[in-house]
Design a protein around this motif. Structure first.
Motif, PDB file in Angstrom:
ATOM      1  N   CYS A 125      -8.761 -45.106  58.444  1.00  0.00           N
ATOM      2  CA  CYS A 125      -8.427 -45.795  59.755  1.00  0.00           C
ATOM      3  C   CYS A 125      -7.012 -46.312  60.057  1.00  0.00           C
ATOM      4  CB  CYS A 125      -9.373 -47.165  59.149  1.00  0.00           C
ATOM      5  SG  CYS A 125     -10.055 -48.277  60.501  1.00  0.00           S
ATOM      6  N   TRP A 126      -6.610 -46.976  59.168  1.00  0.00           N
ATOM      7  CA  TRP A 126      -5.429 -47.366  59.209  1.00  0.00           C
ATOM      8  C   TRP A 126      -4.523 -46.627  60.486  1.00  0.00           C
ATOM      9  CZ3 TRP A 126      -2.147 -51.670  58.765  1.00  0.00           C
ATOM     10  CH2 TRP A 126      -0.713 -51.487  58.893  1.00  0.00           C
ATOM     11  N   VAL A 127      -4.660 -44.877  59.836  1.00  0.00           N
ATOM     12  CA  VAL A 127      -3.475 -44.189  60.453  1.00  0.00           C
ATOM     13  C   VAL A 127      -4.258 -43.649  62.074  1.00  0.00           C
ATOM     14  CG1 VAL A 127      -2.166 -43.139  58.203  1.00  0.00           C
ATOM     15  CG2 VAL A 127      -4.505 -41.686  59.235  1.00  0.00           C
ATOM     16  N   LEU A 128      -5.943 -43.664  62.294  1.00  0.00           N
ATOM     17  CA  LEU A 128      -6.228 -43.438  63.244  1.00  0.00           C
ATOM     18  C   LEU A 128      -5.780 -44.545  64.525  1.00  0.00           C
ATOM     19  CD1 LEU A 128      -9.919 -42.608  62.281  1.00  0.00           C
ATOM     20  CD2 LEU A 128      -8.276 -40.599  63.030  1.00  0.00           C
ATOM     21  N   ARG A 129      -5.742 -43.185  65.343  1.00  0.00           N
ATOM     22  CA  ARG A 129      -5.260 -44.285  66.731  1.00  0.00           C
ATOM     23  C   ARG A 129      -6.493 -45.077  66.924  1.00  0.00           C
ATOM     24  NH1 ARG A 129      -1.393 -39.535  68.833  1.00  0.00           N
ATOM     25  NH2 ARG A 129       0.465 -40.609  67.608  1.00  0.00           N
ATOM     26  N   PRO A 130      -6.403 -46.063  67.688  1.00  0.00           N
ATOM     27  CA  PRO A 130      -8.355 -46.574  67.950  1.00  0.00           C
ATOM     28  C   PRO A 130      -8.834 -45.636  69.070  1.00  0.00           C
ATOM     29  CG  PRO A 130      -5.865 -48.434  68.667  1.00  0.00           C
ATOM     30  CD  PRO A 130      -5.509 -46.845  67.656  1.00  0.00           C
ATOM     31  N   GLY A 131      -9.960 -45.611  68.453  1.00  0.00           N
ATOM     32  CA  GLY A 131     -10.585 -44.570  69.633  1.00  0.00           C
ATOM     33  C   GLY A 131     -11.186 -43.670  68.918  1.00  0.00           C
ATOM     34  N   GLY A 132      -9.937 -43.344  67.842  1.00  0.00           N
ATOM     35  CA  GLY A 132      -9.694 -41.544  67.202  1.00  0.00           C
ATOM     36  C   GLY A 132     -10.877 -41.936  66.300  1.00  0.00           C
ATOM     37  N   ALA A 133     -11.003 -40.293  66.197  1.00  0.00           N
ATOM     38  CA  ALA A 133     -12.264 -40.013  65.351  1.00  0.00           C
ATOM     39  C   ALA A 133     -11.922 -39.481  63.818  1.00  0.00           C
ATOM     40  CB  ALA A 133     -12.833 -38.190  66.280  1.00  0.00           C
ATOM     41  N   ALA A 134     -12.436 -39.905  62.912  1.00  0.00           N
ATOM     42  CA  ALA A 134     -12.358 -39.030  61.606  1.00  0.00           C
ATOM     43  C   ALA A 134     -13.776 -38.292  61.285  1.00  0.00           C
ATOM     44  CB  ALA A 134     -12.259 -40.118  60.185  1.00  0.00           C
ATOM     45  N   LEU A 135     -13.468 -36.894  60.525  1.00  0.00           N
ATOM     46  CA  LEU A 135     -14.610 -35.626  60.843  1.00  0.00           C
ATOM     47  C   LEU A 135     -15.004 -36.005  59.351  1.00  0.00           C
ATOM     48  CD1 LEU A 135     -13.845 -33.501  62.928  1.00  0.00           C
ATOM     49  CD2 LEU A 135     -15.467 -35.280  63.694  1.00  0.00           C
ATOM     50  N   LEU A 136     -15.925 -36.376  58.089  1.00  0.00           N
ATOM     51  CA  LEU A 136     -16.039 -36.386  56.842  1.00  0.00           C
ATOM     52  C   LEU A 136     -17.196 -34.823  56.618  1.00  0.00           C
ATOM     53  CD1 LEU A 136     -16.469 -37.695  54.204  1.00  0.00           C
ATOM     54  CD2 LEU A 136     -17.970 -39.016  55.392  1.00  0.00           C
ATOM     55  N   ARG A 137     -16.865 -34.430  56.891  1.00  0.00           N
ATOM     56  CA  ARG A 137     -17.781 -33.051  56.390  1.00  0.00           C
ATOM     57  C   ARG A 137     -17.637 -32.967  55.076  1.00  0.00           C
ATOM     58  NH1 ARG A 137     -17.006 -26.676  54.994  1.00  0.00           N
ATOM     59  NH2 ARG A 137     -19.307 -26.012  54.137  1.00  0.00           N
ATOM     60  N   THR A 138     -18.794 -33.265  54.130  1.00  0.00           N
ATOM     61  CA  THR A 138     -19.373 -33.854  52.926  1.00  0.00           C
ATOM     62  C   THR A 138     -21.019 -33.213  52.344  1.00  0.00           C
ATOM     63  OG1 THR A 138     -19.358 -34.508  50.913  1.00  0.00           O
ATOM     64  CG2 THR A 138     -19.758 -35.914  52.951  1.00  0.00           C
ATOM     65  N   GLN A 139     -20.806 -33.152  51.411  1.00  0.00           N
ATOM     66  CA  GLN A 139     -22.509 -32.479  51.119  1.00  0.00           C
ATOM     67  C   GLN A 139     -22.614 -34.262  50.778  1.00  0.00           C
ATOM     68  OE1 GLN A 139     -24.053 -30.203  47.934  1.00  0.00           O
ATOM     69  NE2 GLN A 139     -22.251 -28.943  49.222  1.00  0.00           N
ATOM     70  N   PHE A 140     -24.479 -34.623  50.784  1.00  0.00           N
ATOM     71  CA  PHE A 140     -25.466 -36.235  50.529  1.00  0.00           C
ATOM     72  C   PHE A 140     -26.325 -35.524  49.685  1.00  0.00           C
ATOM     73  CE2 PHE A 140     -22.917 -35.776  55.460  1.00  0.00           C
ATOM     74  CZ  PHE A 140     -22.892 -37.105  55.012  1.00  0.00           C
TER      75      PHE A 140
END
Length: 252
Positions: A125-140
């Motif tokens: 969250c800290w390194v993302l620019r406001p409005g930026g997206a993180a793609l969490l590709r994982t198994q659940f």
């Protein structure tokens, strides 16, 4: 924790190699959930041997950072330099980038290796620019795929499920970290179809961290059965499973 500076780091490139076509499919699928504008600056968090990192640079045409704690895996990645990629020593809990420095973060099968998942997500969250997206590709844990090789290693499914969080647990953690999770789990496909023989040749290198947690006798017996089946039916094409991903956003 799994040591990627040891045996796994030595076999990872051969056992987890992906073709240029696979790289394009994965990167194209990821791009679907990111802004269309270019350039985009991207962090590949847990970049490993750089399987996808140069492909991200080619697609998004901005600054791409591959952050990886394993010196052995970073060294492999750096053997194939790309002008748009900078590889950095770091981890999810200590990302060596300033606040609001990237438009997107990719966590491609790295989340289950975070030593402190909440702290790691707060760093994202800290390194993302406001409005930026993180793609969490994982198994659940509650959406585990029916992988063909679980048949040969009976304990592997439970081992894998124990590595991962459920969808609801992941969303709750993401929210605590200050990110907003998408309502739905996204499914994407990037893998090439492979024959039983091809799959056996890859799997026998034990480049999946699951094998670090299995008993030696189960591993030996499972590979003996798998080798015999691959000999009998080498050209059987195995099913390709979709990957699961959550799209996270840093609020504006």
């Amino acid at each position: 924790m799994v040591d990627y500076n040891g045996r796994l780091g030595a076999v990872y490139s051969a056992g987890r190699a992906i073709s240029p076509a696979e790289v394009r499919r994965w990167v194209t699928a990821f791009a679907t959930y990111l802004p269309a504008r270019r350039p985009l600056d991207v962090l590949d968090l847990g970049s490993g041997t750089g399987r996808l990192t140069p492909g991200l640079a080619a697609e998004f045409r901005g600054r791409v950072y591959g952050v990886e704690p394993s010196s052995r895996m970073r060294a492999v990645a750096e053997e194939a330099p790309h002008p748009g990629v900078t590889y950095l020593e770091g981890s999810a809990e200590a990302i060596p980038l300033p606040e609001a420095s990237v438009d997107a973060v990719l966590m491609n099968l790295s989340f289950h290796h975070f030593r402190d998942p909440l702290r790691g997500l707060r760093e994202v969250c800290w390194v993302l620019r406001p409005g930026g997206a993180a793609l969490l590709r994982t198994q659940f844990a509650d959406l585990m795929p029916d992988l063909y090789w679980y048949e040969y290693f009976p304990a592997a499914r439970a081992v894998d499920a124990g590595m991962y969080w459920s969808v609801d647990e992941t969303k709750e953690l993401v929210t605590r970290a200050g990110l907003v999770p998408g309502a739905d789990v996204v499914r994407i496909v990037g893998e090439d179809p492979r024959t039983l023989r091809e799959s056996y040749e890859r799997l026998r290198l034990r480049a999946l961290s699951t094998f670090e947690h299995l008993a030696d006798d189960e591993v030996e017996a499972g590979f003996a059965r798998l080798a015999a089946d691959a000999e009998r039916d080498p050209d059987r094409v195995l099913p390709v499973h979709s990957a699961t991903m959550l799209v996270l956003t840093r609020p504006r």
